[in-house]
Scaffold this active site. Sequence first.
Site, PDB file in Angstrom:
ATOM      1  N   ALA A  22     -91.486  70.805 -45.784  1.00 24.14           N
ATOM      2  CA  ALA A  22     -89.885  70.615 -45.674  1.00 24.14           C
ATOM      3  C   ALA A  22     -89.937  69.720 -44.631  1.00 24.14           C
ATOM      4  O   ALA A  22     -89.090  69.054 -44.379  1.00 24.14           O
ATOM      5  CB  ALA A  22     -88.737  72.046 -44.987  1.00 24.14           C
ATOM      6  N   THR A  26     -86.732  66.057 -43.670  1.00 25.46           N
ATOM      7  CA  THR A  26     -86.255  66.357 -42.600  1.00 25.46           C
ATOM      8  C   THR A  26     -85.214  64.743 -42.976  1.00 25.46           C
ATOM      9  O   THR A  26     -84.044  64.230 -42.296  1.00 25.46           O
ATOM     10  CB  THR A  26     -86.774  66.525 -41.515  1.00 25.46           C
ATOM     11  OG1 THR A  26     -87.972  66.028 -40.996  1.00 25.46           O
ATOM     12  CG2 THR A  26     -86.443  68.292 -41.802  1.00 25.46           C
ATOM     13  N   PHE A  33     -86.930  75.117 -42.377  1.00 28.37           N
ATOM     14  CA  PHE A  33     -86.895  76.420 -41.903  1.00 28.37           C
ATOM     15  C   PHE A  33     -86.671  76.873 -40.240  1.00 28.37           C
ATOM     16  O   PHE A  33     -86.062  77.342 -39.875  1.00 28.37           O
ATOM     17  CB  PHE A  33     -87.495  77.629 -43.496  1.00 28.37           C
ATOM     18  CG  PHE A  33     -86.673  77.621 -43.950  1.00 28.37           C
ATOM     19  CD1 PHE A  33     -85.730  76.576 -44.770  1.00 28.37           C
ATOM     20  CD2 PHE A  33     -87.603  78.243 -44.864  1.00 28.37           C
ATOM     21  CE1 PHE A  33     -84.944  76.704 -45.776  1.00 28.37           C
ATOM     22  CE2 PHE A  33     -86.883  78.766 -46.359  1.00 28.37           C
ATOM     23  CZ  PHE A  33     -86.761  77.859 -46.762  1.00 28.37           C
ATOM     24  N   ASP A 102     -86.574  69.923 -53.686  1.00 25.30           N
ATOM     25  CA  ASP A 102     -85.638  68.912 -53.151  1.00 25.30           C
ATOM     26  C   ASP A 102     -85.733  67.826 -54.298  1.00 25.30           C
ATOM     27  O   ASP A 102     -85.251  67.166 -54.453  1.00 25.30           O
ATOM     28  CB  ASP A 102     -85.517  68.691 -52.204  1.00 25.30           C
ATOM     29  CG  ASP A 102     -86.757  67.907 -51.256  1.00 25.30           C
ATOM     30  OD1 ASP A 102     -87.584  67.604 -52.207  1.00 25.30           O
ATOM     31  OD2 ASP A 102     -87.374  67.689 -50.317  1.00 25.30           O
ATOM     32  N   HIS A 119     -92.992  76.116 -54.924  1.00 22.60           N
ATOM     33  CA  HIS A 119     -92.014  77.174 -55.058  1.00 22.60           C
ATOM     34  C   HIS A 119     -90.874  76.703 -55.705  1.00 22.60           C
ATOM     35  O   HIS A 119     -89.047  76.975 -55.351  1.00 22.60           O
ATOM     36  CB  HIS A 119     -91.634  77.091 -53.203  1.00 22.60           C
ATOM     37  CG  HIS A 119     -92.283  78.029 -52.115  1.00 22.60           C
ATOM     38  ND1 HIS A 119     -92.836  77.138 -50.852  1.00 22.60           N
ATOM     39  CD2 HIS A 119     -93.538  78.859 -52.622  1.00 22.60           C
ATOM     40  CE1 HIS A 119     -93.626  77.992 -49.999  1.00 22.60           C
ATOM     41  NE2 HIS A 119     -94.417  78.658 -51.578  1.00 22.60           N
ATOM     42  N   CYS A 155     -79.016  85.938 -73.653  1.00 24.99           N
ATOM     43  CA  CYS A 155     -79.803  86.884 -73.019  1.00 24.99           C
ATOM     44  C   CYS A 155     -78.924  88.328 -72.266  1.00 24.99           C
ATOM     45  O   CYS A 155     -79.011  88.815 -72.185  1.00 24.99           O
ATOM     46  CB  CYS A 155     -81.252  86.845 -73.311  1.00 24.99           C
ATOM     47  SG  CYS A 155     -81.747  86.583 -71.203  1.00 24.99           S
ATOM     48  N   SER A 194     -95.411  73.470 -41.458  1.00 25.37           N
ATOM     49  CA  SER A 194     -95.490  75.093 -40.996  1.00 25.37           C
ATOM     50  C   SER A 194     -96.489  75.381 -40.315  1.00 25.37           C
ATOM     51  O   SER A 194     -97.348  76.387 -40.149  1.00 25.37           O
ATOM     52  CB  SER A 194     -94.801  75.379 -40.157  1.00 25.37           C
ATOM     53  OG  SER A 194     -94.155  76.294 -40.872  1.00 25.37           O
TER      54      SER A 194
HETATM   55  P1  NAD Z   1     -91.538  74.417 -42.316  1.00 25.04           P
HETATM   56  O1  NAD Z   1     -89.633  74.155 -42.296  1.00 25.04           O
HETATM   57  O2  NAD Z   1     -91.864  76.177 -42.013  1.00 25.04           O
HETATM   58  O3  NAD Z   1     -92.180  73.835 -41.800  1.00 25.04           O
HETATM   59  C1  NAD Z   1     -91.942  71.970 -41.273  1.00 25.04           C
HETATM   60  C2  NAD Z   1     -92.747  71.503 -40.511  1.00 25.04           C
HETATM   61  O4  NAD Z   1     -91.878  70.059 -40.228  1.00 25.04           O
HETATM   62  C3  NAD Z   1     -92.569  72.053 -39.334  1.00 25.04           C
HETATM   63  O5  NAD Z   1     -93.449  72.182 -37.879  1.00 25.04           O
HETATM   64  C4  NAD Z   1     -91.336  70.738 -38.310  1.00 25.04           C
HETATM   65  O6  NAD Z   1     -92.310  69.994 -37.032  1.00 25.04           O
HETATM   66  C5  NAD Z   1     -91.782  69.899 -39.385  1.00 25.04           C
HETATM   67  N1  NAD Z   1     -90.936  68.539 -39.509  1.00 25.04           N
HETATM   68  C6  NAD Z   1     -90.196  68.332 -39.506  1.00 25.04           C
HETATM   69  N2  NAD Z   1     -89.514  66.869 -39.336  1.00 25.04           N
HETATM   70  C7  NAD Z   1     -90.306  66.866 -39.335  1.00 25.04           C
HETATM   71  C8  NAD Z   1     -90.426  64.511 -38.970  1.00 25.04           C
HETATM   72  N3  NAD Z   1     -89.729  64.441 -39.496  1.00 25.04           N
HETATM   73  N4  NAD Z   1     -91.821  64.886 -38.555  1.00 25.04           N
HETATM   74  C9  NAD Z   1     -93.046  65.545 -38.413  1.00 25.04           C
HETATM   75  N5  NAD Z   1     -93.002  66.247 -38.390  1.00 25.04           N
HETATM   76  C10 NAD Z   1     -91.878  66.482 -38.951  1.00 25.04           C
HETATM   77  O7  NAD Z   1     -91.602  74.369 -43.614  1.00 25.04           O
HETATM   78  P2  NAD Z   1     -92.801  74.869 -44.730  1.00 25.04           P
HETATM   79  O8  NAD Z   1     -93.885  74.572 -43.861  1.00 25.04           O
HETATM   80  O9  NAD Z   1     -92.401  73.315 -46.114  1.00 25.04           O
HETATM   81  O10 NAD Z   1     -92.184  76.256 -45.368  1.00 25.04           O
HETATM   82  C11 NAD Z   1     -90.624  76.531 -45.363  1.00 25.04           C
HETATM   83  C12 NAD Z   1     -90.397  76.296 -47.026  1.00 25.04           C
HETATM   84  O11 NAD Z   1     -89.415  76.136 -47.344  1.00 25.04           O
HETATM   85  C13 NAD Z   1     -91.121  75.751 -47.948  1.00 25.04           C
HETATM   86  O12 NAD Z   1     -92.030  77.006 -48.386  1.00 25.04           O
HETATM   87  C14 NAD Z   1     -90.358  75.240 -48.619  1.00 25.04           C
HETATM   88  O13 NAD Z   1     -90.338  76.037 -50.210  1.00 25.04           O
HETATM   89  C15 NAD Z   1     -88.962  75.452 -48.297  1.00 25.04           C
HETATM   90  N6  NAD Z   1     -87.882  74.586 -47.931  1.00 25.04           N
HETATM   91  C16 NAD Z   1     -88.208  73.652 -48.294  1.00 25.04           C
HETATM   92  C17 NAD Z   1     -86.864  72.104 -48.228  1.00 25.04           C
HETATM   93  C18 NAD Z   1     -86.841  71.336 -49.314  1.00 25.04           C
HETATM   94  O14 NAD Z   1     -87.292  71.537 -50.377  1.00 25.04           O
HETATM   95  N7  NAD Z   1     -86.406  70.212 -48.825  1.00 25.04           N
HETATM   96  C19 NAD Z   1     -86.548  72.498 -46.901  1.00 25.04           C
HETATM   97  C20 NAD Z   1     -86.421  73.260 -46.188  1.00 25.04           C
HETATM   98  C21 NAD Z   1     -86.795  74.444 -47.070  1.00 25.04           C
HETATM   99 ZN    ZN Z   2     -81.239  84.428 -71.281  1.00 22.21          ZN
END
Ligand code: NAD
Ligand code: ZN
Length: 245
Positions: A22, A26, A33, A102, A119, A155, A194
């Site tokens: 994720a 950002t 998350f 996304d 995912h 269905c 993370s």
């Molecule tokens: P996570 O939220 O656990 O971790 C995100 C990490 O990114 C954090 O450690 C944070 O410090 C770091 N981070 C955030 N912005 C940053 C930046 N600009 N520069 C450097 N580091 C940055 O996310 P995850 O490990 O992907 O796990 C969460 C689950 O949530 C995933 O399985 C995903 O499917 C889902 N999710 C997806 C989205 C999306 O599609 N954009 C958004 C939120 C959650």
């Molecule tokens: Zn169906």
Amino acid sequence: MIDKSFKKLIENSSNIVVFTGAGISTESGIPDFRSPTGIWKKYQPIEFNDFLSSETIRIEAWRRKFEIDKNISKAKPNIGHMAIAKLVKDGKVKNVITQNIDNLHQDSGIPSEIIIELHGNTTYAKCLDCGFKYDLSKIMKEFEETNKPPYCNLCSGIVKTATISFGQAMPEKEMNLSQECSLSCDLFIAIGSSLQVYPAAGFPILAKKNGSKLIILNREKTDLDIYADLVINDEIGSFLSKNIN
Ligand code: NAD
Ligand code: ZN
């Protein structure tokens, strides 16, 4: 900051796997998350079995989904996504494994055949029984009018966004593909995750144990930093755009 070790590792590799979480999105305006402004500070996740067993919970899931969509539907790939697309174009990156839902890697121009979505994808919906795909705009319109969750026209099965929820089985094909490319790559770069969500977080370890180099790029420390050849605690977009060119 120019990072010579990062550039050298890229230069010396020909079969790179990029793994994203994720954090790469950002800077496109989609909250992650686990950061202080992350989605989980607002909502507890909905488990798959609860979604299946209760219409009230399905209504809540769709309500949240359309709220979160206000960010996702207008998000565009940022300079971090574009830097990865450049590495793909240069033939360095063979696969992008993403935990994100996304669609922004596809939007950055990376061919969808090489993107492995662990995912799922939140930009469309699917019937859980027959797999028929549904466009979200029609579902949203009907939901707003009736406040009822959608069912399949073919269905009568339950329709859900094409994402993998907690408690839902991981997609088999994507898991196998991720395993294969983690075993065959010579450099694995984990970006903006993370690395706490398993089984996804198992792939960097698998790659490293099979002879690949490992880079972790994330604002914060992760539990897998001890396995990495290089850990970069920096902002993703600015770091990648300065170091991939
Ligand atoms: P996570 O939220 O656990 O971790 C995100 C990490 O990114 C954090 O450690 C944070 O410090 C770091 N981070 C955030 N912005 C940053 C930046 N600009 N520069 C450097 N580091 C940055 O996310 P995850 O490990 O992907 O796990 C969460 C689950 O949530 C995933 O399985 C995903 O499917 C889902 N999710 C997806 C989205 C999306 O599609 N954009 C958004 C939120 C959650
Ligand atoms: Zn169906």
